[in-house]
Design a protein around this motif. Structure first.
Motif, PDB file in Angstrom:
ATOM      1  N   SER A   1      -0.107   5.359  -7.616  1.00 16.66           N
ATOM      2  CA  SER A   1       1.082   5.271  -6.436  1.00 16.66           C
ATOM      3  C   SER A   1       1.338   6.094  -5.942  1.00 16.66           C
ATOM      4  O   SER A   1       2.416   5.983  -4.011  1.00 16.66           O
ATOM      5  N   GLY A   2       1.450   7.526  -5.930  1.00 10.59           N
ATOM      6  CA  GLY A   2       1.523   8.851  -4.408  1.00 10.59           C
ATOM      7  C   GLY A   2       2.882   8.918  -5.396  1.00 10.59           C
ATOM      8  O   GLY A   2       3.576   9.325  -4.382  1.00 10.59           O
TER       9      GLY A   2
ATOM     10  N   GLU B   1     -10.413   2.490  -4.326  1.00 12.86           N
ATOM     11  CA  GLU B   1     -10.942   2.601  -2.315  1.00 12.86           C
ATOM     12  C   GLU B   1      -9.615   2.337  -1.460  1.00 12.86           C
ATOM     13  O   GLU B   1      -9.025   2.917  -0.668  1.00 12.86           O
ATOM     14  N   ILE B   2      -9.413   0.643  -2.580  1.00 15.78           N
ATOM     15  CA  ILE B   2      -7.943   0.056  -1.985  1.00 15.78           C
ATOM     16  C   ILE B   2      -6.491   0.988  -1.775  1.00 15.78           C
ATOM     17  O   ILE B   2      -5.413   1.798  -1.394  1.00 15.78           O
TER      18      ILE B   2
ATOM     19  N   ALA C   1      -2.270   4.643   0.436  1.00 17.59           N
ATOM     20  CA  ALA C   1      -1.341   6.153  -0.334  1.00 17.59           C
ATOM     21  C   ALA C   1      -1.477   6.737   1.070  1.00 17.59           C
ATOM     22  O   ALA C   1      -0.673   7.361   1.847  1.00 17.59           O
ATOM     23  N   ARG C   2      -2.968   6.418   1.651  1.00 20.84           N
ATOM     24  CA  ARG C   2      -2.785   7.056   3.410  1.00 20.84           C
ATOM     25  C   ARG C   2      -2.218   6.905   4.415  1.00 20.84           C
ATOM     26  O   ARG C   2      -1.231   7.616   4.607  1.00 20.84           O
ATOM     27  N   LYS C   3      -2.081   5.472   4.637  1.00 20.38           N
ATOM     28  CA  LYS C   3      -1.637   5.324   5.271  1.00 20.38           C
ATOM     29  C   LYS C   3       0.019   5.266   4.933  1.00 20.38           C
ATOM     30  O   LYS C   3       0.533   5.837   5.787  1.00 20.38           O
TER      31      LYS C   3
ATOM     32  N   HIS D   1       4.912   9.006   6.263  1.00 18.83           N
ATOM     33  CA  HIS D   1       5.920   9.846   5.563  1.00 18.83           C
ATOM     34  C   HIS D   1       5.577  11.809   6.821  1.00 18.83           C
ATOM     35  O   HIS D   1       6.002  12.169   6.303  1.00 18.83           O
ATOM     36  N   ASN D   2       5.079  11.331   7.370  1.00 11.15           N
ATOM     37  CA  ASN D   2       4.505  12.218   7.916  1.00 11.15           C
ATOM     38  C   ASN D   2       4.557  13.889   7.107  1.00 11.15           C
ATOM     39  O   ASN D   2       4.517  14.712   7.942  1.00 11.15           O
ATOM     40  N   LEU D   3       3.550  13.640   6.247  1.00 10.28           N
ATOM     41  CA  LEU D   3       3.072  14.354   4.926  1.00 10.28           C
ATOM     42  C   LEU D   3       1.675  15.294   5.837  1.00 10.28           C
ATOM     43  O   LEU D   3       1.383  15.924   4.394  1.00 10.28           O
TER      44      LEU D   3
END
Lengths: 326, 405, 405, 326
Positions: free
Chosen positions: D114-115, D138-139, D144-146, D151-153
């Motif tokens: 969940s990051g 994959e989902i 997480a990528r989104k 969050h500008n990370l």
């Protein structure tokens, strides 16, 4: 003197627990004519005989003193000569309650070890119950037997030198509870099942320090038809009490004080007002008055693990026939 | 050795009677969800376990505790063999391709509800429902063994109609109230109760002085450890003790329990002053006088017991400031005997501890906190339970040596 | 994905330099007994590990941390491969016939002492001593594999001359002082320090206001998490801060650390008033004036930094009553920033907590206690360590929203 | 707004944490023109823009209010949508300190889950370090990528959808630290060794809920030449504060009061004197005055286990030659 009931007055031949302080206690057999020495001085046994348990006795010089306490299983756990890793109060008490030990219960224990748990079991199931305890190490069995005799526990405790893994307990359908403190408890599960009563609920506890032992024991219990397999750890930590200074930072900001250097707190006598455990004053090294707070703190080092306790029950064998009237 | 065992048997070691569920007993029922409830097994009644169904009380009477029973048709029950350990392997718990999707279940909500209803009536067994669910779940076949096991366990705890009747032992009662109504028993956890009993040094012949504002759990637990040569004297506020927990204990305990209101602690009881009744007195008058005489005598006995002193233990769990509670009862305690005070929080005991340390009436003063942890033990899935209790209370214990200083 | 990684590399992701032991570094040495000590590795000196021997500091310079080294002859050291897990089986730990008897060792006390001396000189290796001991121990052959393993481990911890140099990271320093001198760092344990850093939300650019009466461990740990765009401002009593722990940190931290005495908190600094020196001033006068000017400027900078306000965190570990310490520094803290207060005991924080709850200047006020447990992980012998620390301290944390109410 | 550094004023497009109370927080993306509803009322995003972080905003009626907090990794852990079992602060923080995470460190994480941990790592190693995080689902990887983008990370975090057990990390000699949260971490130990730097000390942490996983992981680490294998559990418990009455038993003994029935303490407002957290008075249900004591108590239910943390180091490969000058 018996370990499983109190008396009031110390008599010749009794065992007392000599209490110097919290960290220093030792058992003493009181015998007329004998003398007892410790770092607080010399004490005559004759002065002890006839005193009430709990009495303070002063040494020859009148300076040092000790208390003569009535032995109990809990105190015995603190003073017993360790012949093996012993059980401590949190485990002893939790196992006893979980196994529903009460006067009249019949219990099997293996191994006896240093006898720490045996004393507690005997106290709890006496006078109508009985403990059969087994120790495979011959010298340990002899030593424990001697202690049980000295402590007047032979009516409630029977000790046997026996390898129960090789030979079983030699008991069938007798025990309300079984306690196994063995390196390979799974090898004794079948014998435990034999020994447990089949007409009513039976309970077992296996005491093992390593998780691998638990894993194998649980499988063995499951295979032998035990149910409600549950595993716990039971520990306790002690707290210390002390007063700590709570100086006021405003005095530093305002320049009334440059810094705060506490007087070594272990050197000064703690003083508490009678009605409040949370206020007080103290003097710092500079001589100014500082507010105090009573705090508690766990002791720096505590027991972090003793053993895993694996419990299970042996429920009476019922057939498919639901009628139990026979 | 056999001779010794024989000697022991000869010396009177006799097995206690087997415990069976009797009509009128209270029984703790553990349900498939692991939740527990206390029920009274009254003859000719029906015991309801809510969504897990109901059964005839008579069907349970005569059985022993600890077995697993399954509710079958018409409120009947039958012994149920719990499945043993499965060998699911967590190493394969990699549901990389599984997307949690309610659509993978092909049975409709209504169909599942229908199955549940039939199950409650006993027409369909739990294992039949679960088979239907897995057969109709498209994702199930793709799951790893580990996930299948987890899925089935979850469904079992939902659809099984199995229960275990547990005895109302001190352990089980403590555990029960700690989980369902912690405040009733002042938050005492099983390990803390256990340590308390061990520290108290209660035994068959012990005379124990007890303050229990936790509705009698403590009194009840002490009573399981004494026989008729001992006793528990409970000091309580109000006119009658509020020992509600005692009614769940299946054995009568009255003989060994005496109770005294705090307000009577210093009471100087006058002799029973009611005049003898005349021959013409009504039956009510006779019964009334006899009742009052019994009450008078009971109080006299209890006061005499208290004032004979030299009690073997003082045990306190109180909602009052504890220092004075201990102090007021100390005169009745024997030398070299234990004082044990329980509280859910540490702060009220800190004050008592400070007083004990400074009073010179006690040695071996200790404040301790129990720590208890349960584990799940399953092949390849052994770990402590993920959620647990935050605390089980605190114990202050000391040995009273007051008379000697 | 590789493109992203390449992009990241292009964006400036560069490995930090490798850390090696340099002359003048402080190093935590773990000895065979598992005890640790801090030594300063000065070139051309000898480092003594007491009964485990000594070695030339030069021999360690240039090596990386974390390796195991064995002391060999003439103060030299060589990499030592620690033996891996053995497969001793506890199930066979049944020394039924073994009686602990010192007589089973046929080597005399003097012979063993002689071996030890030779070992210290490097003439005999630890494994040679242990082989002698086992060969001459009559009971050894009768021991189970489990007991043999235990015996050898015990002897290794006594005779091995192996050590591991550990870096003085924040973790290792905290662990070191917690075990050797807990009071120095106010009893803060590694897990508590870790949670503190996480709650504080310190990062490279953060400006952190810190009160650390625990000799600088906290300040040092914060400094590892900020770069030059951030800073740690330490407020201390006395004239100079007592941050002794900082000297064990091998990197210079001065640029990011500013310190201010409490007595200067409200100080209105006058302009530097010393007159310019005349041409005839002595060198001492010139240097003295320059030093006082630098001091004046440093204080001015620190006061300006403080009074610019909007700090990103307030972190407190104080021997003073904590409520006022927090209160006096709040004006310099930014909105929606963390206040984190540490104490070894809970009671001093209870008072602060009560104040915070009632002040309406804070949200998410939490008082917590860390719990940490280490395990021995060995085949068939996995269990938590038998003895552990009683407590690691308490943390009070809150989010400051004071300006909004 | 970035998750790894603070700003002061809320702007259009920022994420804020809406704080209702201790148990109720949620993330909100502030967008001009939008409206936000919760059980405390309706709030206009336009009213939020331009406010300082930490500000209190009142709803349309002027009755309900919430605080708009600056997001931090610790708050994110409390509000993150759980796509998997997440890591909590005690584990996150202990692992970060143990692995010596600091600005500039290069780290590998698998899986991303969940990051929750990724955000904390990014905050700690930014702006000069980098986190490579791998997720085989994959989902979850997409989600997480989104989040990392929002969050500008992305300057500090690279996420990849990859089965690292089958395919490794695709990195060699780059990482200062590796974190494995996988069902079978032992299968990724070789890949972790590949990815870790060989010129300086490398650190690894394996996060596993079950002890059997630890047992296998430790063996794998040992086999692959990792050393200093140590295992910990890190938890924390929260305390609640309350005032409890401490009635005087003498009043009952003397007959001034029959019994003590406390007013429901959760209904009454706690009042504390400013200078003392340990005294006070209260009124009982009968109307008499009762002394009070401030006490703390752990919350009734706490997290009892999350995972076992197995740590090890990979010490640089040194030959038998002790000369490191090359």
């Amino acid at each position: 003197m018996m370990f499983h009931e109190y008396k009031n007055v110390i008599e010749d031949g009794d065992t007392v627990i000599v209490y110097l302080n919290h960290n220093s206690m030792s058992p003493l057999k009181v015998e007329a004519g004998q003398v007892y020495n410790n770092r607080f001085g010399t004490f005559k046994h004759d002065d002890m005989i006839g005193l009430k348990y709990g009495s303070k006795v002063v040494n020859k010089d009148g300076k040092g003193f000790v208390f003569l306490l009535h032995p109990t299983p809990a105190l015995w756990t603190q003073v017993v000569p360790h012949r093996t890793q012993i059980l401590y109060l949190p485990d002893i008490s939790f196992i006893s309650l979980y196994l529903d030990l009460r006067p009249g219960k019949i219990m099997i224990e293996s191994g006896t070890g240093s006898g720490s748990f045996s004393h507690s079991i005997a106290r709890t199931i006496a006078p109508t119950g009985h403990l059969y305890t087994f120790e495979y190490h011959e010298i340990r069995a002899q030593t424990a037997r001697k202690e049980f005799i000295e402590h007047n526990l032979t009516d409630v405790v029977t000790i046997e030198h026996r390898d129960v893994i090789a030979n079983g307990f030699g008991k069938r359908n007798i025990a309300d509870a079984v306690f196994l403190d063995l390196p390979a408890p799974w090898d004794a599960v079948a014998a435990a099942k034999d020994a447990l009563r089949k007409d009513t609920i039976g309970r077992i506890c296996c005491f093992s320090p390593c998780i691998e032992q638990v894993q194998r024991t649980a499988l063995a219990l499951d295979e032998h038809g035990f149910s409600e397999i549950r595993m716990y750890e039971s520990l306790a930590k002690d707290y210390e009490i002390r007063n700590i200074p709570q100086p006021d930072i405003d005095e530093v900001i305002d320049g009334q004080r440059v810094s705060f250097k506490p007087v070594k707190s272990d050197k000064k006598k703690r003083k508490l007002e009678n009605d409040s455990a949370c206020s007080g004053t103290d003097t710092d090294a500079n001589g100014s008055t500082v507010k105090e707070l009573t705090v508690t703190k766990p002791t720096d080092v505590v027991r972090g693990h003793t053993s895993y306790l694996t419990f299970a029950i042996l429920a009476p064998e019922e057939g498919d026939d639901i009628d139990m009237s026979e | 050795m056999e001779a010794e065992a024989a000697a022991a048997a000869a010396a009177g070691t006799v097995q206690l009677e087997r415990t069976v569920i009797k009509a009128g007993d209270h029984v703790i029922i553990r349900m498939p969800s692991s939740n527990t409830k206390i029920v009274c097994i009254r003859a000719d009644t029906t015991v309801s376990l809510g969504k897990f169904g109901s059964f005839n009380a008579n069907a349970l009477i005569g059985h022993t505790f600890g077995h697993t029973f399954e509710i079958v048709q018409n409120g009947q029950i039958q012994p149920h063999h719990q499945p043993g350990f499965d060998a699911a392997d967590i190493t394969a718990a990699n549901n990389q391709t599984i997307v949690d999707d309610p659509k993978s279940q092909k049975l409709s909500f209504e169909e599942i509800e229908g199955l549940k209803k039939q199950s409650l009536m006993g027409a369909v067994s739990a294992s039949e429902i679960i088979s239907s669910l897995t057969a109709n779940n498209e994702a199930f076949a793709h799951k790893t063994e580990f996930s299948k096991s987890k899925y089935i366990r979850r469904k079992q705890s939902k659809f099984n109609k199995c229960f275990v009747p547990l005895e109302t032992t001190a352990y089980n009662l403590c555990d029960f109230f700690f989980s369902v109504n912690m405040q009733k028993t002042r938050g005492i956890r099983t390990d803390t109760l256990a340590q308390m009993l061990a520290l108290v040094n209660v035994y068959a012949g012990a005379r124990v002085l007890c303050v229990d504002d936790g509705q009698g759990l403590l009194v009840g637990a002490l009573l399981t450890r004494v026989l008729d040569q001992g006793c528990v004297l409970g000091v309580h506020d109000g006119d009658v003790p509020n020992y509600d927990v005692l009614r769940y204990v299946n054995e009568p305990t009255d003989g060994r329990l005496k109770t005294l209101a705090w307000s009577k602690l210093k009471y100087q009881q006058p002799a029973f002053a009611e005049p003898e009744l005349t021959a013409s007195a009504s039956e009510n008058d006779v019964l009334g006088r006899a009742r009052r005489l019994r009450g008078h005598q009971k109080l006299a006995d209890t006061l005499a017991e208290l004032r004979s002193g030299d009690f073997d233990a003082l045990v306190v769990s109180t909602k009052y400031a504890a220092r004075k509670v201990v102090d007021r009862l100390l005169p009745y305690l024997g030398m070299s005997r234990m004082v044990v005070v329980y509280d859910q929080c540490k702060e009220p005991l800190t004050e008592v501890l400070a007083w004990m340390r400074d009073s010179h009436m006690f040695v071996n003063v200790q404040l301790s906190e129990g720590w208890l942890r349960e584990y799940q033990v399953l092949p390849s899935r052994t770990h402590p339970t993920m959620s647990t209790s935050g605390g089980g209370g605190f114990l202050l214990s000391a040995i009273y040596v007051g008379g000697s200083v």
